[in-house]
Design a protein around this motif. Structure first.
Motif, mmCIF file in Angstrom:
data_model
loop_
_atom_site.group_PDB
_atom_site.id
_atom_site.type_symbol
_atom_site.label_atom_id
_atom_site.label_comp_id
_atom_site.label_asym_id
_atom_site.label_seq_id
_atom_site.Cartn_x
_atom_site.Cartn_y
_atom_site.Cartn_z
ATOM 1 N N GLY A 164 11.935 33.853 5.820
ATOM 2 C CA GLY A 164 10.896 33.217 6.610
ATOM 3 C C GLY A 164 10.320 34.168 7.638
ATOM 4 N N GLY A 165 9.059 33.998 7.944
ATOM 5 C CA GLY A 165 8.454 34.843 8.955
ATOM 6 C C GLY A 165 6.966 34.647 9.038
ATOM 7 N N VAL A 166 6.358 35.378 9.962
ATOM 8 C CA VAL A 166 4.912 35.375 10.161
ATOM 9 C C VAL A 166 4.425 36.805 10.022
ATOM 10 N N SER A 167 3.333 36.993 9.287
ATOM 11 C CA SER A 167 2.795 38.329 9.036
ATOM 12 C C SER A 167 1.293 38.339 9.261
ATOM 13 N N THR A 168 0.797 39.510 9.602
ATOM 14 C CA THR A 168 -0.647 39.701 9.638
ATOM 15 C C THR A 168 -1.158 39.785 8.205
ATOM 16 N N VAL A 169 -2.464 39.883 8.038
ATOM 17 C CA VAL A 169 -3.045 39.923 6.700
ATOM 18 C C VAL A 169 -2.777 41.277 6.052
ATOM 19 N N PRO A 170 -2.754 41.350 4.717
ATOM 20 C CA PRO A 170 -2.544 42.639 4.059
ATOM 21 C C PRO A 170 -3.592 43.664 4.491
ATOM 22 N N GLY A 171 -3.120 44.911 4.635
ATOM 23 C CA GLY A 171 -4.014 45.993 5.012
ATOM 24 C C GLY A 171 -4.359 46.064 6.479
ATOM 25 N N SER A 172 -3.634 45.325 7.320
ATOM 26 C CA SER A 172 -3.980 45.302 8.747
ATOM 27 C C SER A 172 -3.372 46.462 9.531
ATOM 28 N N VAL A 182 2.622 43.952 19.822
ATOM 29 C CA VAL A 182 3.492 43.014 20.534
ATOM 30 C C VAL A 182 3.662 41.766 19.676
ATOM 31 N N LEU A 183 4.913 41.419 19.392
ATOM 32 C CA LEU A 183 5.223 40.219 18.625
ATOM 33 C C LEU A 183 5.847 39.206 19.572
ATOM 34 N N VAL A 184 5.241 38.047 19.679
ATOM 35 C CA VAL A 184 5.694 37.021 20.614
ATOM 36 C C VAL A 184 6.042 35.756 19.843
ATOM 37 N N ASP A 194 4.849 28.688 11.195
ATOM 38 C CA ASP A 194 3.404 28.664 10.989
ATOM 39 C C ASP A 194 2.776 29.583 12.015
ATOM 40 N N ALA A 195 1.457 29.589 12.080
ATOM 41 C CA ALA A 195 0.762 30.506 12.981
ATOM 42 C C ALA A 195 0.979 30.181 14.441
ATOM 43 N N ASP A 196 1.504 28.972 14.737
ATOM 44 C CA ASP A 196 1.802 28.628 16.125
ATOM 45 C C ASP A 196 3.136 29.206 16.591
ATOM 46 N N LEU A 197 4.006 29.579 15.648
ATOM 47 C CA LEU A 197 5.336 30.036 16.028
ATOM 48 C C LEU A 197 5.313 31.449 16.588
ATOM 49 N N VAL A 198 4.575 32.343 15.945
ATOM 50 C CA VAL A 198 4.557 33.760 16.321
ATOM 51 C C VAL A 198 3.107 34.212 16.458
ATOM 52 N N THR A 199 2.824 34.927 17.543
ATOM 53 C CA THR A 199 1.533 35.605 17.694
ATOM 54 C C THR A 199 1.790 37.110 17.654
ATOM 55 N N ILE A 200 1.045 37.796 16.808
ATOM 56 C CA ILE A 200 1.172 39.243 16.671
ATOM 57 C C ILE A 200 -0.088 39.867 17.289
ATOM 58 N N TRP A 201 0.130 40.598 18.375
ATOM 59 C CA TRP A 201 -0.976 41.198 19.131
ATOM 60 C C TRP A 201 -1.068 42.677 18.778
ATOM 61 N N VAL A 202 -2.245 43.126 18.402
ATOM 62 C CA VAL A 202 -2.479 44.526 18.050
ATOM 63 C C VAL A 202 -3.555 45.068 18.995
ATOM 64 N N ASP A 203 -3.179 46.082 19.766
ATOM 65 C CA ASP A 203 -4.073 46.660 20.776
ATOM 66 C C ASP A 203 -4.627 45.592 21.715
ATOM 67 N N GLY A 204 -3.748 44.671 22.108
ATOM 68 C CA GLY A 204 -4.100 43.675 23.104
ATOM 69 C C GLY A 204 -4.855 42.469 22.582
ATOM 70 N N ARG A 205 -5.070 42.377 21.264
ATOM 71 C CA ARG A 205 -5.794 41.245 20.695
ATOM 72 C C ARG A 205 -4.920 40.522 19.674
ATOM 73 N N PRO A 206 -4.990 39.191 19.624
ATOM 74 C CA PRO A 206 -4.200 38.464 18.621
ATOM 75 C C PRO A 206 -4.754 38.717 17.225
ATOM 76 N N ARG A 222 10.636 26.159 5.376
ATOM 77 C CA ARG A 222 9.514 26.418 6.301
ATOM 78 C C ARG A 222 9.963 26.292 7.757
ATOM 79 N N ARG A 223 11.191 26.685 8.043
ATOM 80 C CA ARG A 223 11.751 26.639 9.393
ATOM 81 C C ARG A 223 12.325 28.004 9.741
ATOM 82 N N TRP A 224 12.272 28.346 11.037
ATOM 83 C CA TRP A 224 12.892 29.596 11.495
ATOM 84 C C TRP A 224 14.398 29.444 11.344
#
Length: 418
Positions: A164-172, A182-184, A194-206, A222-224
């Motif tokens: 289980g996990g949260v990932s950015t889109v392929p090729g990001s 930053v992974l929060v 889901d997308a509410d569980l983890v926010t992945i910030w790249v160069d200060g932007r989600p 579908r649970r952590w």
């Protein structure tokens, strides 16, 4: 913005509310980026690297260059999680020294401890550079609890090690450039993935990200769902532990890490903005002067070049030869004549600059490349010396290397111009 995507069974947002939420988040990111102190790097006096990042919940803080008296990578968190270096390879980073990784021998082991058994909330922050794509490469992980890695289809991912996990889109993942990541995770065991569980910030932007469930068990739950922290040989930077997939243990992280922080709480957007803000207002003004100088060159605008330079501007180039370098010195007038009469557009670009300011003097040290129109000319290192007069920065000296073979220089992360 994915962070506010409606989630089944949790909360529903109508479109006006959704747009308002996105606007509020972007406004917060913009305002905090302008106001908070910038990230100056991890030190004993400043273990989080910035006054805007609270030390509450700090678990691990590595500047990636300072060693303890017995040769371990020093942890500035105060918790004693010093890193055991494999084959250390020190490199230049955006905030001082960095650790480079190119083989599984260049890994850093962290002694297993209850502090690292983090079910969530959790924040991992790193200044990092990825040099090779298409690989399964771990950045930082503690089996069998949590893992931050880059997938073979080039996503940033935070996973629970069970699929289980949260990932950015392929090729990001963009290679060859220093990036603030930053992974929060604001949740904990049992929370929906889901997308509410983890926010992945790249160069200060989600970044655009969502649930990424890698096996049938994770898709069904579908649970952590992290496991227990292995008592030995579980926590590494730049390597998957010996507790993980055997095939993955032959796959190194290929790149470099400068600053690395781990917290047992979720960062706020303003803390993320502070971590990504590598330059303060003065450093930003100096860097902007250098970039505007290049823009004026491309426009062949000697009026603007005159406004950005000191009357005593001198340019000094060193050109490698068979036995020694040739030194070429140009005056301001000679340089202006060359630019004004250029038949083609000079496109000079910098990236990953180091900027230092002291009172009314400043320096920029940066890799660069130069193209005439779209034809490659040369690359090297630019060093700008600037002085501030009546509140304005002006370029006094440019000392630079001229290196014809592109393989002698770091590749420009932006690729060819255009």
């Amino acid at each position: 913005m994915n962070r506010f995507r409606p989630a089944v069974g949790r909360r529903w947002l109508r479109w006006p509310a959704l747009l308002a939420a996105v606007s509020a988040l972007l406004a917060t990111v913009r305002s905090t980026s302008a106001q908070v102190p910038h990230f100056q790097g991890i030190t004993a006096e400043r273990p989080t690297g910035s006054a805007a990042i609270e030390p509450r919940g700090l678990v691990l803080a590595w500047d990636m260059e300072t060693l303890t008296p017995d040769g371990l990578l020093r942890d500035f968190s105060g918790r004693g999680h010093h890193g055991e270096l494999g084959e250390a390879l020190l490199a230049r980073g955006p905030l001082g020294g960095a650790q480079a990784f190119a083989s599984v021998a260049q890994r850093i082991h962290i002694a297993e401890h209850a502090d690292l058994a983090l079910d969530g909330p959790l924040t991992i922050a790193a200044w990092m550079r990825v040099d090779s794509l298409g690989l399964h490469q771990h950045v930082l992980a503690c089996d069998d609890q949590w893992a931050f890695w880059i997938t073979p289809d080039d996503r940033y991912r935070l996973g629970d090690t069970r699929g289980g996990g949260v990932s950015t889109v392929p090729g990001s993942v963009r290679p060859g450039r220093w990036t603030s990541v930053v992974l929060v995770m604001g949740g904990t065991v049992g929370d929906p993935i889901d997308a509410d569980l983890v926010t992945i910030w790249v160069d200060g932007r989600p970044a655009v990200a969502d649930a990424h469930l890698r096996n049938e068990a994770a898709q069904a739950a579908r649970r952590w769902s992290p496991g227990e922290l292995y008592p030995t040989d579980a926590c590494y930077a730049g390597f998957e532990s010996h507790q993980g997939n055997e095939v993955h243990q032959t796959m190194p992280f290929v790149g470099a890490i400068d600053e690395l922080l781990v917290f047992d709480r979720a960062w706020t957007p303003s803390e993320v903005a502070a971590f990504a803000a590598r330059f303060g207002p003065e450093e930003s003004a100096v860097r902007e002067t250098g970039e505007r100088f290049f823009q004026a060159m491309a426009a062949r605008d000697t009026v603007q070049l005159a406004a950005l330079s000191h009357p005593g501007l001198t340019l000094v180039a060193t050109v490698p030869g068979p036995d020694s370098s040739t030194v070429r010195v140009s005056t301001r007038a000679q340089f202006f004549t060359q630019i004004a009469n250029a038949a083609r557009v000079p496109i000079e670009r910098m990236w990953d600059p180091e900027v230092r300011v002291r009172h009314d003097i400043a320096t920029i040290w940066t890799p660069y490349d130069l193209h005439w129109d779209d034809t490659y000319s040369h690359c090297g290192i630019d060093t700008f010396q600037l002085v501030r007069e009546r509140g304005r920065w002006r370029v006094l000296t440019i000392l630079y290397t001229v290196e014809r073979a592109p393989q002698r220089c770091e590749p420009n992360p932006a690729g060819p111009p255009g």
